[in-house]
Design a protein around this motif. Sequence first.
Motif: not given
Length: 372
Positions: A58-63, A91-106
């Motif tokens: 889960v990637f959370t961007t700035p506001k 607050d205007g930020s984006l929550r980007i959720q990507i499933a089934a990926i390895d932690t190594g490519v994050s």
Amino acid sequence: MSKLGGLGARLHHGEVGYDFIKSRKIWYGISLLITVLAVVGLAVRGLHMGIEFQGGAVFTTPKNMSASVAQAETYAEEASGHDAVVQKLGDGSLRIQIAAIDTGVSDKIKTELSQDLKVSPEQINADLVGPSWGEQIANKAWLGLGIFLFLVVIYLAVAFEWRMAVAAFVALIHDITITVGIYALVGFEVTPGTVIGLLTILGYSLYDTVVVFDSLKEQTHDITQQTRWTYSEIANRSINGTLVRSVNTTVVALLPVGALLFIGGGVLGAGMLNDISLSLFVGLAAGAYSSIFIATPLVADLKEREPSMRTLKKRVLAKRAQGTDTGEPAENRVPDDSHDDGSADAVPAVVGPRHQPASRNRGRGRPPGKRR
């Protein structure tokens, strides 16, 4: 007294009612059709499991991001090669959720996202969930559900009888299958909130079923010592006696849940509310339906197979055909069109005022369990 309150009182005293037991085959057919559609949807489309169950990031961007949700989805899918779920927070930020990926490519995905969104990589927060942890959560969720169903069956078998336990178990499986099938058809994400909602509606459905079973247990006490009602008739009286209560509680519960689902999740775009609100909304409706149209008719079906209940039914029909049950004249007696074919449909399940003498008959018209 309001019209609904008056109707509830008349239903409770058996003055009016609908023959649920006689029409049980219709309800069984409807439930079977809905269940088949749910199973087909589950088999064809499958469940969209959240990262809590299959791992991911889960990637959370700035506001106050200028990028739209659609743009962020495109960037995330191009960077990861997987489907992405993007939500815009308050607050205007984006929550980007990507499933089934390895932690190594994050880290690679985070870098590409920062370039596309025109922010520095340090401004994007990344929360990682390993697939093994997600698998443990899924297994524990299934284990919790299995323990719940087991304890429910044991409790009902002890508090009531095994037939009611079987009927309640079938109704609960019915509710679970429909709710899960709707999730597959709609494509909503399955999260821990979904599991919480599912367990909540199972408890609610069970409560509604136990209310009817408790009334049925009370009214069928020493049922074989009378010759005025069959088991199916008393079961139908129990449903009608609690019908208004079941409808009222279900409607009141559906109103706030519907607001969460359609207004919060649909209109306002708070997508995270959909996880729990959809399971609650579908489950509450399915639970109310199964308590009325599945559980109690199934109990009546099982009980009517007992030799003692078959004997009681013959005695009731014979006495009713002779007109000796109430002492009423022939023109007021309920005709017997069943010819004693052994089916529960043969006996009218709602006994109206003609079979319930007034108080001057010293309570002879009361069903078993209601004697003073």
